[in-house]
Design a protein around this motif. Structure first.
Motif, PDB file in Angstrom:
ATOM      1  N   GLY A 172       0.831  -1.196   0.000  1.00 17.20           N
ATOM      2  CA  GLY A 172       0.000   0.000   0.000  1.00 17.20           C
ATOM      3  C   GLY A 172       0.861   1.240   0.000  1.00 17.20           C
ATOM      4  O   GLY A 172       1.989   1.234   0.496  1.00 17.20           O
ATOM      5  N   THR A 173       0.341   2.317  -0.563  1.00 18.83           N
ATOM      6  CA  THR A 173       1.122   3.535  -0.673  1.00 18.83           C
ATOM      7  C   THR A 173       1.618   4.030   0.678  1.00 18.83           C
ATOM      8  O   THR A 173       0.951   3.869   1.706  1.00 18.83           O
ATOM      9  CB  THR A 173       0.311   4.651  -1.363  1.00 18.83           C
ATOM     10  N   SER A 174       2.796   4.647   0.652  1.00 23.16           N
ATOM     11  CA  SER A 174       3.365   5.259   1.856  1.00 23.16           C
ATOM     12  C   SER A 174       2.995   6.730   1.980  1.00 23.16           C
ATOM     13  O   SER A 174       3.472   7.409   2.889  1.00 23.16           O
ATOM     14  CB  SER A 174       4.896   5.125   1.836  1.00 23.16           C
ATOM     15  N   ALA A 175       2.162   7.226   1.071  1.00 22.16           N
ATOM     16  CA  ALA A 175       1.753   8.625   1.120  1.00 22.16           C
ATOM     17  C   ALA A 175       0.990   8.913   2.410  1.00 22.16           C
ATOM     18  O   ALA A 175       0.388   8.015   3.021  1.00 22.16           O
ATOM     19  CB  ALA A 175       0.893   8.965  -0.090  1.00 22.16           C
ATOM     20  N   LEU A 176       1.004  10.189   2.822  1.00 25.74           N
ATOM     21  CA  LEU A 176       0.444  10.566   4.113  1.00 25.74           C
ATOM     22  C   LEU A 176      -1.018  10.195   4.263  1.00 25.74           C
ATOM     23  O   LEU A 176      -1.485   9.916   5.374  1.00 25.74           O
ATOM     24  CB  LEU A 176       0.627  12.074   4.334  1.00 25.74           C
ATOM     25  N   HIS A 177      -1.772  10.188   3.169  1.00 25.03           N
ATOM     26  CA  HIS A 177      -3.205   9.895   3.287  1.00 25.03           C
ATOM     27  C   HIS A 177      -3.483   8.426   3.598  1.00 25.03           C
ATOM     28  O   HIS A 177      -4.637   8.056   3.820  1.00 25.03           O
ATOM     29  CB  HIS A 177      -3.946  10.314   2.010  1.00 25.03           C
ATOM     30  N   GLN A 178      -2.433   7.583   3.629  1.00 22.66           N
ATOM     31  CA  GLN A 178      -2.626   6.178   3.989  1.00 22.66           C
ATOM     32  C   GLN A 178      -1.568   5.728   4.994  1.00 22.66           C
ATOM     33  O   GLN A 178      -1.047   4.628   4.926  1.00 22.66           O
ATOM     34  CB  GLN A 178      -2.589   5.309   2.726  1.00 22.66           C
ATOM     35  N   GLN A 179      -1.268   6.607   5.933  1.00 23.37           N
ATOM     36  CA  GLN A 179      -0.352   6.308   7.016  1.00 23.37           C
ATOM     37  C   GLN A 179      -1.048   6.605   8.351  1.00 23.37           C
ATOM     38  O   GLN A 179      -2.137   7.165   8.405  1.00 23.37           O
ATOM     39  CB  GLN A 179       0.925   7.140   6.890  1.00 23.37           C
ATOM     40  N   LEU A 180      -0.383   6.179   9.452  1.00 19.57           N
ATOM     41  CA  LEU A 180      -0.880   6.426  10.807  1.00 19.57           C
ATOM     42  C   LEU A 180      -2.319   5.916  10.948  1.00 19.57           C
ATOM     43  O   LEU A 180      -2.568   4.750  10.696  1.00 19.57           O
ATOM     44  CB  LEU A 180      -0.760   7.910  11.140  1.00 19.57           C
ATOM     45  N   VAL A 181      -3.263   6.766  11.351  1.00 19.95           N
ATOM     46  CA  VAL A 181      -4.642   6.312  11.571  1.00 19.95           C
ATOM     47  C   VAL A 181      -5.394   6.071  10.273  1.00 19.95           C
ATOM     48  O   VAL A 181      -6.557   5.649  10.294  1.00 19.95           O
ATOM     49  CB  VAL A 181      -5.429   7.328  12.429  1.00 19.95           C
ATOM     50  N   PHE A 182      -4.751   6.317   9.129  1.00 21.82           N
ATOM     51  CA  PHE A 182      -5.384   6.071   7.838  1.00 21.82           C
ATOM     52  C   PHE A 182      -4.908   4.774   7.201  1.00 21.82           C
ATOM     53  O   PHE A 182      -5.268   4.497   6.051  1.00 21.82           O
ATOM     54  CB  PHE A 182      -5.095   7.243   6.884  1.00 21.82           C
ATOM     55  N   ARG A 183      -4.086   3.997   7.919  1.00 17.83           N
ATOM     56  CA  ARG A 183      -3.530   2.764   7.356  1.00 17.83           C
ATOM     57  C   ARG A 183      -4.146   1.555   8.049  1.00 17.83           C
ATOM     58  O   ARG A 183      -4.071   1.463   9.279  1.00 17.83           O
ATOM     59  CB  ARG A 183      -2.003   2.747   7.506  1.00 17.83           C
ATOM     60  N   PRO A 184      -4.747   0.605   7.298  1.00 17.00           N
ATOM     61  CA  PRO A 184      -4.932   0.605   5.846  1.00 17.00           C
ATOM     62  C   PRO A 184      -6.153   1.428   5.400  1.00 17.00           C
ATOM     63  O   PRO A 184      -6.254   1.808   4.254  1.00 17.00           O
ATOM     64  CB  PRO A 184      -5.142  -0.867   5.538  1.00 17.00           C
ATOM     65  N   THR A 185      -7.074   1.664   6.345  1.00 19.74           N
ATOM     66  CA  THR A 185      -8.237   2.509   6.114  1.00 19.74           C
ATOM     67  C   THR A 185      -8.388   3.395   7.340  1.00 19.74           C
ATOM     68  O   THR A 185      -7.778   3.134   8.390  1.00 19.74           O
ATOM     69  CB  THR A 185      -9.506   1.648   5.948  1.00 19.74           C
ATOM     70  N   PRO A 186      -9.167   4.472   7.260  1.00 29.44           N
ATOM     71  CA  PRO A 186      -9.361   5.305   8.457  1.00 29.44           C
ATOM     72  C   PRO A 186      -9.833   4.464   9.633  1.00 29.44           C
ATOM     73  O   PRO A 186     -10.833   3.736   9.542  1.00 29.44           O
ATOM     74  CB  PRO A 186     -10.426   6.310   8.007  1.00 29.44           C
TER      75      PRO A 186
END
Length: 530
Positions: A454-468
């Motif tokens: 999965g992408t390492s971009a900010l929109h899919q990291q931390l509490v957004f990984r793997p989904t919100p």
């Protein structure tokens, strides 16, 4: 059908699954580790696929994150046969004009090389290194522990102070290309920072790429880019031997077809032959999030919002990898590249942007960025004396890759090497190509040839990984934990995803387990409420 019972079943024997099994066994749990392939390791495997006597790492190869990870360190894998080897130099970026930027094993040597190109750049590099030295341990703890890493973050703030914390926060969100431009007069530092940033799929002009580039460069100055003696598979082998020494039962060649549930709780798994493995305390899944929710839980109702969130899940770019058996060392024009374990090539500082732009719009790059591994330079056991076991990979758009399209791109890759190492083609004894479909066929977790889950971009990291969600390994199904790189903190061989899942399972079954389970269930219910 036959039924077997254990405290926990771990699905998938990649590095995260192996770490999870070790952690649970250390806590006294009875663990079964189930792997679909005939050998463990996932994307940490090696074999002789080019020519007899040349060992190739089939997927990942260099392991700075593993060498620095407190999780891996605490497993003491040297007691189970793991030996790290390092090349004389960490990394070089070779340019078409015959020059190269060099990341040396000693930061002072790197700084001296940068200063020779542009006076003052050496001091600027050492400022980055000094910042790393100040926060190294709490930063690694923060990266590798469940979200939110409150105690580690507090330690970092105490060491940096208010001003230093703001400076670090800015560095963390500054694009790697911008860091190179504003801190350095020459091009060398920018090549090193941005080249390392593109080990992820974050574009060089995107927020967060600077953090990736800085982190890998600093790890290179700290622990180097080590490789396991004998091949990547030796790292997985050491993890397996440690697990089995603590009673873990490892089943290979054993696909899992579903996670079984009773009521709303995970109770075990069903194997392809119909066998059921029951789990008294938990199921830990070292598989992509999409595989877990859409293939292994088809018989269990999941919230509609989770399915909608999965529709937005973004894979990182696909990959083409070429492996070579060479009859001599690579004939680099730049002397600095000859002792480097890893070499970046194919583009300059502006070319990084062009390469990333091609991928962003789904266009096959005509001038690809290559990550090139000189494995015998790093570990002499990889091929006969005087030869080289080498590979290169590059990212490409997702889609169908026909035989001719793949052959054309391999030609572009070899052209890029030939520009900086004239005579490279003449040194080839044999070649082995892995296209996106080949990578997935050899490891089902490398979906479409994506190597970072999965992408390492900010929109899919931390509490957004793997989904919100919670940014933690707990799933909406009690007793089921996501232990793969689809979970925080993401890709890379560091074991944190498996370790975090194991700690979550242990906590849910501990003295305060009832409270933890209730809080987690309430949080998920609120997050996934339609």
């Amino acid at each position: 059908m036959p039924v077997s019972t254990a405290d926990a079943v771990v699905v998938g024997a990649g590095p995260n699954g192996l770490v999870a099994a070790n952690a649970l066994a250390d806590a006294g749990w009875d663990v079964v580790l189930v792997e679909a392939n005939d050998e463990v390791g996932g994307a940490v495997r090696s074999a002789e696929v080019t020519a007899p006597g040349w060992t190739t790492d089939l997927f990942s190869a260099f392991y700075p994150l593993a060498a620095a990870s407190p999780i891996i360190q605490d497993l003491h894998l040297e007691e189970h046969g793991l030996v790290w080897r390092r090349a004389p130099h960490v990394l070089a970026h070779a340019l078409d004009d015959g020059s190269a930027a060099l990341l040396c094993s000693r930061a002072e040597d790197t700084a001296a090389g940068l200063d020779a190109e542009a006076p003052g750049d050496g001091d600027a590099w050492m400022e980055l290194v000094e910042g790393w030295d100040r926060i190294r341990d709490p930063l690694l703890d923060a990266l590798f522990t469940p979200f939110p890493p409150a105690s580690s973050a507090l330690r970092m703030v105490r060491r940096m102070g208010a001003g230093g914390t703001l400076d670090f926060a800015r560095l963390a969100v500054t694009p790697s290309r911008r860091i190179g431009q504003e801190r350095f007069a020459g091009q060398g530092a920018g090549l090193l920072l941005t080249g390392n940033a593109l080990h992820s799929d974050v574009p060089p002009d995107a927020a967060g790429s600077g953090l990736f580039g800085w982190l890998l460069c600093m790890l290179g100055q700290d622990v180097g880019f080590p490789v396991p003696e004998g091949g990547a598979g030796e790292l997985a082998g050491a993890l397996r031997r440690r697990a089995e020494s603590r009673g873990v039962r490892v089943l290979t060649g054993t696909p899992v077809t579903s996670v079984t549930t009773s009521g709303d709780r995970a109770t075990g798994v069903r194997l392809a032959d119909g066998t059921e493995l029951r789990a008294r305390r938990g199921v830990l899944a070292d598989v992509p999030a999409t595989t877990l929710y859409r293939e292994l839980l088809t018989d269990h109702p999941l919230p509609a919002k989770l399915h909608r969130d999965l529709d937005r899940f973004q894979w990182d770019n696909a990959t083409v990898k070429v492996n070579w058996a060479l009859d001599r060392p690579v004939p680099w024009t730049a002397d600095a590249a000859r002792g480097a374990g890893t070499v970046h090539l194919g583009v300059d500082n502006d070319g990084f942007v062009d390469f990333a732009a091609d991928l962003s719009v789904g266009r096959v790059p005509q001038r690809p960025l290559l990550l090139f591994g000189q494995m015998t330079t790093s570990d002499p056991s990889r091929s006969p004396a005087g030869t080289e076991s080498a590979w290169a990979y590059t990212h490409v758009p997702h889609g169908e890759w026909g035989e001719q399209q793949l052959a054309d791109h391999v030609e572009r890759m070899e052209d890029a090497v030939e520009r900086v190492a004239p005579g490279f083609r003449d040194s080839q004894v044999a070649r082995h190509v892995q296209g996106p479909a080949d990578l997935q066929g050899e490891d089902a977790s490398l979906v479409g040839g994506a190597i970072n889950a999965g992408t390492s971009a900010l929109h899919q990291q931390l509490v957004f990984r793997p989904t919100p969600g919670l940014g933690r390994p707990e799933t909406p199904v009690p007793g089921l934990y996501l232990a793969s790189a689809s979970a925080h903190p993401g890709g890379g061989v560091h074991g944190a995803c498996g370790w975090n899942a194991a700690r979550a399972a242990l906590g849910a079954n501990g003295l305060t387990g009832g409270v933890r389970r209730a809080l987690t269930r309430t949080a998920w219910d609120r997050l996934l409420r339609t």
